[in-house]
Design an enzyme around this catalytic site. Structure first.
Site, PDB file in Angstrom:
ATOM      1  N   GLY A   1     -12.234 -11.705   8.015  1.00 22.86           N
ATOM      2  CA  GLY A   1     -12.160 -10.267   8.254  1.00 22.86           C
ATOM      3  C   GLY A   1     -11.491  -9.974   9.575  1.00 22.86           C
ATOM      4  O   GLY A   1     -11.335 -10.856  10.409  1.00 22.86           O
TER       5      GLY A   1
ATOM      6  N   GLY B   1     -13.730  -7.965  15.344  1.00 23.40           N
ATOM      7  CA  GLY B   1     -14.724  -6.949  15.693  1.00 23.40           C
ATOM      8  C   GLY B   1     -15.537  -6.403  14.549  1.00 23.40           C
ATOM      9  O   GLY B   1     -16.240  -5.412  14.695  1.00 23.40           O
TER      10      GLY B   1
ATOM     11  N   HIS C   1      -0.559   6.407  -2.654  1.00 24.97           N
ATOM     12  CA  HIS C   1       0.038   5.103  -2.935  1.00 24.97           C
ATOM     13  C   HIS C   1      -0.976   4.183  -3.628  1.00 24.97           C
ATOM     14  O   HIS C   1      -0.702   3.627  -4.693  1.00 24.97           O
ATOM     15  CB  HIS C   1       0.513   4.494  -1.608  1.00 24.97           C
ATOM     16  CG  HIS C   1       1.137   3.144  -1.723  1.00 24.97           C
ATOM     17  ND1 HIS C   1       2.486   2.947  -1.602  1.00 24.97           N
ATOM     18  CD2 HIS C   1       0.591   1.918  -1.939  1.00 24.97           C
ATOM     19  CE1 HIS C   1       2.749   1.664  -1.748  1.00 24.97           C
ATOM     20  NE2 HIS C   1       1.613   1.017  -1.944  1.00 24.97           N
ATOM     21  N   GLU C   2      -2.139   4.074  -3.038  1.00 20.86           N
ATOM     22  CA  GLU C   2      -3.143   3.158  -3.597  1.00 20.86           C
ATOM     23  C   GLU C   2      -3.657   3.652  -4.937  1.00 20.86           C
ATOM     24  O   GLU C   2      -3.886   2.865  -5.855  1.00 20.86           O
ATOM     25  CB  GLU C   2      -4.305   2.973  -2.614  1.00 20.86           C
ATOM     26  CG  GLU C   2      -3.939   2.293  -1.305  1.00 20.86           C
ATOM     27  CD  GLU C   2      -3.250   0.952  -1.480  1.00 20.86           C
ATOM     28  OE1 GLU C   2      -3.523   0.255  -2.481  1.00 20.86           O
ATOM     29  OE2 GLU C   2      -2.402   0.610  -0.636  1.00 20.86           O
TER      30      GLU C   2
ATOM     31  N   HIS D   1      -1.204   2.585  -7.580  1.00 23.07           N
ATOM     32  CA  HIS D   1      -1.406   1.201  -8.035  1.00 23.07           C
ATOM     33  C   HIS D   1      -2.551   1.133  -9.035  1.00 23.07           C
ATOM     34  O   HIS D   1      -2.434   0.558 -10.111  1.00 23.07           O
ATOM     35  CB  HIS D   1      -1.821   0.308  -6.852  1.00 23.07           C
ATOM     36  CG  HIS D   1      -0.696  -0.116  -5.956  1.00 23.07           C
ATOM     37  ND1 HIS D   1       0.444  -0.698  -6.412  1.00 23.07           N
ATOM     38  CD2 HIS D   1      -0.562  -0.052  -4.605  1.00 23.07           C
ATOM     39  CE1 HIS D   1       1.234  -0.985  -5.390  1.00 23.07           C
ATOM     40  NE2 HIS D   1       0.641  -0.590  -4.280  1.00 23.07           N
TER      41      HIS D   1
ATOM     42  N   ASP E   1       5.156  -4.518  -1.571  1.00 25.32           N
ATOM     43  CA  ASP E   1       5.035  -4.441  -3.022  1.00 25.32           C
ATOM     44  C   ASP E   1       6.358  -4.800  -3.675  1.00 25.32           C
ATOM     45  O   ASP E   1       6.413  -5.554  -4.639  1.00 25.32           O
ATOM     46  CB  ASP E   1       4.680  -3.011  -3.453  1.00 25.32           C
ATOM     47  CG  ASP E   1       3.321  -2.601  -2.939  1.00 25.32           C
ATOM     48  OD1 ASP E   1       2.528  -3.494  -2.637  1.00 25.32           O
ATOM     49  OD2 ASP E   1       3.079  -1.386  -2.847  1.00 25.32           O
TER      50      ASP E   1
END
Ligand code: ADP
Ligand code: ZN
Length: 601
Positions: A197, A200, A418-419, A422, A495
């Site tokens: 990840g 922080g 955008h997401e 998809h 992409d």
């Protein structure tokens, strides 16, 4: 050599010097006269000696005061084998055998006091060292420090907003608490767990919480500290680490910044001898220990893609736990955790703070609370008010903006469309991977949002139409942007690259183009899917003309899919708008939620 260690040597020298000094000083004060034995006998005969204390090697004593002065001179002499000594002393009326008072005190002063001083300095030094280390015990002396903490107070309650990761780690806690029971019940023993990840997000915190929950010792070491060391030292350190840990089992070994140590071998401009040796040693140690003894290896990285694949193989770091930036609910939970130690005024609302901090990591949020408390103190307030919180957020954002991570409102809207694009394409095409979640929480340096698709089963083969579907999903983001905003942005570059790669492979490697026919134009192992970073594309052995035809075919495949996606999204524009607004509001939505919107019309 380590700075602190050389410091400590100076402390020891200082202490010894102090002892010598004090000892000499006291002697000087006493003005003890060293006499030859014969002289001493003469003095006794002359009745000038008041008292004598006899020890095995020396005789010490006082002379009678001369003239009228009260001062009694002290003297000492070597004890000589003299059978007449006692009789002579007796005859001349010298007090003897009794310990003379001043000698006693002199002994006390000259030995006990310096010893006390010595111990005092030593104690002071130990304390200082302890403070500098934050109370850790330090093992070893090289730059790569191994820390061992015993009673960790951190628990899962201190880590918020990463519930999935916590859920996965519960099993590890269970195992560490009762290794025997766990194995008897047939649980599969975890060995290496990789926390992945952005910085922080609480990876270190989670690892410590596992140790805290299971009440086991926590060994930690940072991968980046190995880099500057001499060849061989790092490997020795790793061996050391595992040896110590085995003695203290059950316990946790935590390696922070694993990527610094575990970069793929031979990657980068210069192969780093030391790093490779250390990495090899780590692999050897990992293979060599039996997890049943209760040692769990945990590591953290924010760049899993550059890790040496050997590290991720079965039996090594084969479990990956994603520790992502928190969503709004998660941020609120984290804020609450950190606000426990701060007095908040009644006009404050942490939910407001959570809403205005998308993209913040746990560390950033901890920083917000901390800054607000500092501001309140500076303003002489007893409690942190909403004004301080507001300003603290702005301060932290200002710091973050330099790192280009926080999106402005317009960018966020674009990323949301955008997401959603998809995801909608993926949901609309039968047989494509299920959409797990859609997020516009920025992740990493380049990904502004992401759509997480998980395959429902392991796949080894892909059909032509499945590959086409993949291309379609990849084009979904860009097409959605075009549809809503009338133009595309730079956000879709990655992409496009991936889509083009798939199309190229279809044409060149898999013989899926009607025009070029069923031939492969690539040699084995050249697949565009598994492209190593920085590896040059090898040129296939085909003519310029064929190359042009390949380009044409690739373009045709992409264009076809683009038209398809455009039609698909055009028909579902309402769902696109609704989905994107929900995503904007919540930042993370599940695939099921979007499906409901799509089905509901
Ligand atoms: P990482 O190891 O992922 O870089 P750390 O664990 O070092 O992050 O986090 C730094 C600090 O930020 C922690 O000590 C804690 O105060 C705060 N923090 C980060 N994530 C969280 C979280 N999920 N919950 C509570 N506090 C967090
Ligand atoms: Zn995209």
């Amino acid at each position: 050599m380590n700075k602190k260690i050389s410091f400590s040597i100076w402390y020891v020298f200082l202490a010894i010097w102090a002892v010598i000094l004090v000892h000499d000083f006291i002697h000087a004060l006493q003005k003890i006269e060293e006499l030859p034995y014969s002289e001493f006998k003469n003095l006794v005969a002359a009745e000038k000696v008041a008292e004598v204390s006899v020890s095995t090697q020396t005789l010490t004593g006082k002379l009678k005061p001369e003239n009228e002065s009260k001062e009694q001179k002290l003297f000492s002499t070597i004890r000589v084998e003299d059978p007449d000594l006692v009789r002579t002393l007796h005859e001349h009326g010298v007090k003897f055998t009794g310990v003379i008072e001043s000698t006693f005190w002199r002994d006390v002063l000259s030995w006990v006091l310096p010893a006390l001083v010595f111990v005092g300095i030593w104690y002071f030094f130990i304390q200082r060292l302890g403070q500098a280390q934050g109370g850790f015990m330090r093992v070893g002396q090289s730059k790569a420090k191994i820390y061992m903490e015993k009673d960790i107070k951190v628990t899962f309650a201190d880590v918020a907003g990463v519930d999935e990761a916590k859920e996965e780690l519960r099993e590890v806690v269970e195992f560490l608490k009762t290794p025997d029971k766990f194995t008897k019940l047939g649980g599969k023993i975890p060995k290496g767990i990789l926390l992945v990840g952005p910085p922080g997000t609480g990876k270190t915190l989670l690892a410590r919480a596992v140790a805290g929950e299971a009440a086991v010792p926590f060994f930690s070491i940072s991968g980046s500290e190995f880099v500057e060391m001499f060849v061989g030292v790092g490997a020795a350190r790793v061996r050391d680490l595992f040896e110590q840990a085995k003695l203290k089992a059950p316990c946790i070994i935590f390696i922070d910044e694993l990527d610094a140590l575990g970069k793929a071998r031979g990657m980068g401009s210069m192969a780093h001898e030391e790093r490779e040796q250390t990495l090899n040693q780590l692999l050897v140690e990992m293979d060599g220990f039996d997890p049943r003894i209760g040692v769990i290896l945990m590591a953290a990285t924010n760049r899993p893609e550059i890790l040496d694949p050997a590290l991720l193989r079965a039996g090594r770091f084969d479990r990956h736990v994603l520790v992502d930036r928190p969503d709004k609910t998660g941020r609120l939970a984290i804020l609450k955790v950190h606000a426990r130690s701060v007095a908040l005024a009644s006009d404050t609302d942490l939910e407001v703070v959570a809403a205005m901090t998308p993209g913040f990591s746990g560390a950033d949020l901890a920083n917000v609370i901390n800054e607000s408390a500092l501001l309140a103190v500076r303003r002489g307030k007893e409690q942190v008010g909403s004004a301080e919180l507001q300003e603290a957020v702005e301060r932290v954002i200002a710091g973050l903006e330099k790192r280009n991570r926080v999106l402005n409102k317009m960018e966020k809207e674009r990323v949301a469309y955008h997401e959603t694009g998809h995801a909608l394409v993926a949901l609309s095409i039968p047989g494509s991977d299920t959409v797990q979640k859609i997020s516009i929480i920025p992740r990493g340096i380049s990904a502004l949002g992401y759509t997480l698709q998980l395959p429902t089963e392991d796949r080894f083969l892909m059909t032509k139409s499945e590959l086409e579907n993949k291309i379609a999903v990849l084009l979904g983001g860009r097409t959605a942007e075009e549809l809503i905003f009338g133009e595309v942005s730079t956000g879709a570059q990655n992409d496009l690259m991936k889509a083009t790669d798939i199309a190229k492979s279809m044409v060149r490697a898999y013989g899926m183009s009607d025009k070029l026919g069923t031939i492969t134009l690539e040699r084995e192992g050249q697949s565009q899917f598994i492209q190593m970073q920085g590896m040059p594309h090898e040129k296939g052995d085909y003519s310029e003309e064929t190359a042009r035809e390949i380009d044409c075919e690739v373009r045709r495949i992409i264009d076809e899919q683009y038209e398809r996606v455009k039609r698909l999204l055009g028909e579902r524009q309402q769902a696109l708008i609704k989905g994107a607004s929900l995503l904007l509001e919540r930042e993370v939505i599940t695939g099921a939620e979007l499906k409901a919107i799509l089905d509901g019309g």
